[in-house]
Design a protein around this motif. Structure first.
Motif, PDB file in Angstrom:
ATOM      1  N   ASP A   7       0.819  -1.217   0.000  1.00  0.00           N
ATOM      2  CA  ASP A   7       0.000   0.000   0.000  1.00  0.00           C
ATOM      3  C   ASP A   7       0.853   1.268   0.000  1.00  0.00           C
ATOM      4  N   LEU A   8       2.054   1.200   0.551  1.00  0.00           N
ATOM      5  CA  LEU A   8       2.897   2.391   0.683  1.00  0.00           C
ATOM      6  C   LEU A   8       3.687   2.739  -0.568  1.00  0.00           C
ATOM      7  N   ILE A   9       4.119   1.734  -1.313  1.00  0.00           N
ATOM      8  CA  ILE A   9       4.951   1.953  -2.496  1.00  0.00           C
ATOM      9  C   ILE A   9       4.046   2.186  -3.705  1.00  0.00           C
ATOM     10  N   PRO A  10       4.270   3.273  -4.463  1.00  0.00           N
ATOM     11  CA  PRO A  10       3.437   3.547  -5.648  1.00  0.00           C
ATOM     12  C   PRO A  10       3.404   2.372  -6.622  1.00  0.00           C
ATOM     13  N   LYS A  11       2.317   2.263  -7.354  1.00  0.00           N
ATOM     14  CA  LYS A  11       2.101   1.159  -8.282  1.00  0.00           C
ATOM     15  C   LYS A  11       2.810   1.405  -9.611  1.00  0.00           C
ATOM     16  N   LYS A  12       4.135   1.298  -9.607  1.00  0.00           N
ATOM     17  CA  LYS A  12       4.948   1.406 -10.818  1.00  0.00           C
ATOM     18  C   LYS A  12       5.763   0.129 -10.950  1.00  0.00           C
ATOM     19  N   VAL A  13       6.255  -0.131 -12.131  1.00  0.00           N
ATOM     20  CA  VAL A  13       7.069  -1.328 -12.340  1.00  0.00           C
ATOM     21  C   VAL A  13       8.517  -1.082 -11.924  1.00  0.00           C
ATOM     22  N   LEU A  14       9.093   0.028 -12.376  1.00  0.00           N
ATOM     23  CA  LEU A  14      10.499   0.328 -12.110  1.00  0.00           C
ATOM     24  C   LEU A  14      10.636   1.700 -11.445  1.00  0.00           C
ATOM     25  N   PHE A  15      11.616   1.786 -10.551  1.00  0.00           N
ATOM     26  CA  PHE A  15      11.946   3.048  -9.896  1.00  0.00           C
ATOM     27  C   PHE A  15      13.425   3.319 -10.094  1.00  0.00           C
ATOM     28  N   ASN A  16      13.774   4.569 -10.432  1.00  0.00           N
ATOM     29  CA  ASN A  16      15.190   4.909 -10.457  1.00  0.00           C
ATOM     30  C   ASN A  16      15.597   5.322  -9.035  1.00  0.00           C
ATOM     31  N   GLU A  41      18.723  -6.195  -6.149  1.00  0.00           N
ATOM     32  CA  GLU A  41      18.795  -6.506  -7.575  1.00  0.00           C
ATOM     33  C   GLU A  41      18.394  -5.281  -8.392  1.00  0.00           C
ATOM     34  N   ILE A  42      19.101  -5.057  -9.484  1.00  0.00           N
ATOM     35  CA  ILE A  42      18.807  -3.899 -10.330  1.00  0.00           C
ATOM     36  C   ILE A  42      18.481  -4.323 -11.750  1.00  0.00           C
ATOM     37  N   VAL A  43      17.859  -3.393 -12.474  1.00  0.00           N
ATOM     38  CA  VAL A  43      17.620  -3.528 -13.903  1.00  0.00           C
ATOM     39  C   VAL A  43      18.334  -2.339 -14.530  1.00  0.00           C
ATOM     40  N   LYS A  44      19.248  -2.617 -15.436  1.00  0.00           N
ATOM     41  CA  LYS A  44      19.996  -1.538 -16.081  1.00  0.00           C
ATOM     42  C   LYS A  44      19.491  -1.373 -17.503  1.00  0.00           C
ATOM     43  N   ILE A  45      18.991  -0.175 -17.799  1.00  0.00           N
ATOM     44  CA  ILE A  45      18.502   0.152 -19.133  1.00  0.00           C
ATOM     45  C   ILE A  45      19.368   1.295 -19.638  1.00  0.00           C
ATOM     46  N   GLY A  46      20.228   0.992 -20.593  1.00  0.00           N
ATOM     47  CA  GLY A  46      21.212   1.969 -21.041  1.00  0.00           C
ATOM     48  C   GLY A  46      22.167   2.243 -19.894  1.00  0.00           C
ATOM     49  N   ASN A  47      22.310   3.500 -19.536  1.00  0.00           N
ATOM     50  CA  ASN A  47      23.159   3.876 -18.410  1.00  0.00           C
ATOM     51  C   ASN A  47      22.363   4.058 -17.120  1.00  0.00           C
ATOM     52  N   LYS A  48      21.059   3.910 -17.192  1.00  0.00           N
ATOM     53  CA  LYS A  48      20.186   4.162 -16.037  1.00  0.00           C
ATOM     54  C   LYS A  48      19.991   2.889 -15.216  1.00  0.00           C
ATOM     55  N   ILE A  49      20.021   3.073 -13.901  1.00  0.00           N
ATOM     56  CA  ILE A  49      19.818   1.965 -12.968  1.00  0.00           C
ATOM     57  C   ILE A  49      18.419   2.071 -12.383  1.00  0.00           C
ATOM     58  N   HIS A  50      17.700   0.954 -12.401  1.00  0.00           N
ATOM     59  CA  HIS A  50      16.346   0.903 -11.867  1.00  0.00           C
ATOM     60  C   HIS A  50      16.217  -0.280 -10.911  1.00  0.00           C
ATOM     61  N   VAL A  51      15.264  -0.160  -9.996  1.00  0.00           N
ATOM     62  CA  VAL A  51      14.927  -1.241  -9.073  1.00  0.00           C
ATOM     63  C   VAL A  51      13.452  -1.535  -9.289  1.00  0.00           C
ATOM     64  N   THR A  52      13.103  -2.809  -9.405  1.00  0.00           N
ATOM     65  CA  THR A  52      11.701  -3.153  -9.592  1.00  0.00           C
ATOM     66  C   THR A  52      10.940  -2.945  -8.289  1.00  0.00           C
ATOM     67  N   ILE A  57      10.107  -3.882  -2.467  1.00  0.00           N
ATOM     68  CA  ILE A  57       9.261  -4.396  -1.394  1.00  0.00           C
ATOM     69  C   ILE A  57       9.931  -5.577  -0.705  1.00  0.00           C
ATOM     70  N   ARG A  58      10.543  -6.481  -1.473  1.00  0.00           N
ATOM     71  CA  ARG A  58      11.244  -7.619  -0.878  1.00  0.00           C
ATOM     72  C   ARG A  58      12.342  -7.148   0.062  1.00  0.00           C
ATOM     73  N   PHE A  59      13.137  -6.188  -0.385  1.00  0.00           N
ATOM     74  CA  PHE A  59      14.222  -5.682   0.447  1.00  0.00           C
ATOM     75  C   PHE A  59      13.679  -5.053   1.732  1.00  0.00           C
ATOM     76  N   LEU A  60      12.666  -4.238   1.605  1.00  0.00           N
ATOM     77  CA  LEU A  60      12.099  -3.586   2.783  1.00  0.00           C
ATOM     78  C   LEU A  60      11.513  -4.606   3.765  1.00  0.00           C
ATOM     79  N   GLU A  61      10.797  -5.604   3.252  1.00  0.00           N
ATOM     80  CA  GLU A  61      10.222  -6.629   4.128  1.00  0.00           C
ATOM     81  C   GLU A  61      11.305  -7.459   4.809  1.00  0.00           C
ATOM     82  N   ASP A  62      12.350  -7.810   4.072  1.00  0.00           N
ATOM     83  CA  ASP A  62      13.440  -8.598   4.647  1.00  0.00           C
ATOM     84  C   ASP A  62      14.204  -7.843   5.724  1.00  0.00           C
TER      85      ASP A  62
END
Length: 68
Positions: A7-16, A41-52, A57-62
């Protein structure tokens, strides 16, 4: 009672890194440290780093300590 990050994290797929800091979840310097240590874990698109959203949420819960 555990925090409901769904509920706290906005409903987006990727965050920079800047977006994660803007929502108040984790400071940019800490995210960069977690990435360099392979703790998030990150997703790298071009030079930009994103987190799903799922990984954020997994990191915060852990790393949430219950008040018990």
């Amino acid at each position: 009672m555990l925090t409901n990050y769904e509920d706290l994290i906005p409903k987006k797929v990727l965050f920079n890194i800047k977006e994660i800091e803007e929502i108040g979840a984790i400071k940019a310097s800490m995210i960069k440290k977690l990435i360099s240590h392979g703790q998030i874990e990150i997703v790298k698109i071009g030079n930009k780093i994103h987190v799903t959203r799922i990984e954020l949420i997994r990191f915060l819960e852990d790393n949430t300590i219950s008040p018990n």
